[in-house]
Design a protein around this motif. Sequence first.
Motif, PDB file in Angstrom:
ATOM      1  N   THR A  33       0.087   2.225 -14.818  1.00  0.00           N
ATOM      2  CA  THR A  33      -0.448   2.517 -13.538  1.00  0.00           C
ATOM      3  C   THR A  33      -1.848   1.374 -13.581  1.00  0.00           C
ATOM      4  OG1 THR A  33      -1.420   4.419 -14.568  1.00  0.00           O
ATOM      5  CG2 THR A  33       0.822   4.661 -13.316  1.00  0.00           C
ATOM      6  N   ALA A  64      -8.668   4.967  -5.969  1.00  0.00           N
ATOM      7  CA  ALA A  64      -7.491   4.155  -5.615  1.00  0.00           C
ATOM      8  C   ALA A  64      -6.590   4.220  -6.886  1.00  0.00           C
ATOM      9  CB  ALA A  64      -7.826   2.984  -5.126  1.00  0.00           C
ATOM     10  N   GLY A  66      -2.261   3.377  -8.357  1.00  0.00           N
ATOM     11  CA  GLY A  66      -0.907   3.414  -8.058  1.00  0.00           C
ATOM     12  C   GLY A  66       0.152   2.644  -9.241  1.00  0.00           C
ATOM     13  N   GLY A  77      -2.596  -4.885  -9.173  1.00  0.00           N
ATOM     14  CA  GLY A  77      -2.996  -3.595  -8.999  1.00  0.00           C
ATOM     15  C   GLY A  77      -3.878  -3.473  -8.145  1.00  0.00           C
ATOM     16  N   ARG A  79      -4.141  -4.560  -5.308  1.00  0.00           N
ATOM     17  CA  ARG A  79      -3.612  -4.372  -4.023  1.00  0.00           C
ATOM     18  C   ARG A  79      -3.866  -2.861  -3.450  1.00  0.00           C
ATOM     19  NH1 ARG A  79       0.807  -1.457  -4.938  1.00  0.00           N
ATOM     20  NH2 ARG A  79       1.965  -1.733  -6.795  1.00  0.00           N
ATOM     21  N   GLU A  80      -3.893  -2.063  -4.445  1.00  0.00           N
ATOM     22  CA  GLU A  80      -3.938  -0.389  -4.274  1.00  0.00           C
ATOM     23  C   GLU A  80      -5.354  -0.047  -3.400  1.00  0.00           C
ATOM     24  OE1 GLU A  80      -1.839   1.872  -4.386  1.00  0.00           O
ATOM     25  OE2 GLU A  80      -0.291   0.652  -5.856  1.00  0.00           O
ATOM     26  N   GLU A  83      -4.601  -1.045   0.201  1.00  0.00           N
ATOM     27  CA  GLU A  83      -3.552  -0.308   0.971  1.00  0.00           C
ATOM     28  C   GLU A  83      -3.944   1.077   1.220  1.00  0.00           C
ATOM     29  OE1 GLU A  83      -0.052  -0.514  -2.002  1.00  0.00           O
ATOM     30  OE2 GLU A  83       0.346  -2.876  -1.497  1.00  0.00           O
ATOM     31  N   GLU A  84      -4.687   1.741   0.138  1.00  0.00           N
ATOM     32  CA  GLU A  84      -5.149   3.185   0.234  1.00  0.00           C
ATOM     33  C   GLU A  84      -6.299   3.241   1.253  1.00  0.00           C
ATOM     34  OE1 GLU A  84      -3.053   4.833  -3.765  1.00  0.00           O
ATOM     35  OE2 GLU A  84      -4.899   5.069  -3.591  1.00  0.00           O
ATOM     36  N   GLU A 135      -0.793   8.529   2.301  1.00  0.00           N
ATOM     37  CA  GLU A 135      -1.472   8.455   0.962  1.00  0.00           C
ATOM     38  C   GLU A 135      -2.668   9.385   0.745  1.00  0.00           C
ATOM     39  OE1 GLU A 135       0.244   7.228  -1.729  1.00  0.00           O
ATOM     40  OE2 GLU A 135       2.064   6.726  -0.667  1.00  0.00           O
TER      41      GLU A 135
END
Length: 206
Positions: A33, A64, A66, A77, A79-80, A83-84, A135
């Motif tokens: 993760t 954040a 994922g 990662g 990107r989380e 995104e979030e 989320e």
Amino acid sequence: MEQEIVKVFNEQHEQIGTATRAEVHEKGLWHETFHCWLVNENYIYFQIRSAQKKDYPGLLDITAAGHLLAVETVESGIREVKEELGLDINVDDVVKMGMTSCSIVSENMIDNEFCHVYIYSFKHDWDSFDLQYEEVSGVVRADLNEAEAFFLGKTATLNIEGYEYFPDGQRAKIVRPVSTAQFVPYRELYVAHVIQFVKDKMFKTT
């Protein structure tokens, strides 16, 4: 809905195959993760998990985070965060803390993770967030020193402040004390170690 495929590892962090996200949680397989903590000289930030989430709905969590897909690098990662939280940052903007392991057993799953931990020096304001509502339902912060004492077990409650955000653009102020019951159950002392790293490596004062 397309299944998310992740890498599977043994306890020595050697890849031994791939599996679906559902399968690793069902069987307790080790997987990777990405964690990104927002901090500054004074505060550490937490997300409020959406009430729609299957696991730990409404609890406070890493700012954040994922799962890393099998086709992704660790750096992917980042990107989380976009995104979030809606923050447009890249991997050059974050400080790598390192990797830790975490194992959480609950009624719904056995979650064995190798967590790649990154720190982002947050210099924006509350208007910067554009949350992924399925989320994340809010963002709060806590004083860095108070949070360190709390996660070291020296205090029973932690004062947080921030906002719950709504899809219509409105937000509601949050100011309240919380206990460990309001947090996702991290590995013992994990957050305290993050704060110690931040204070020693990023905002050390002489």
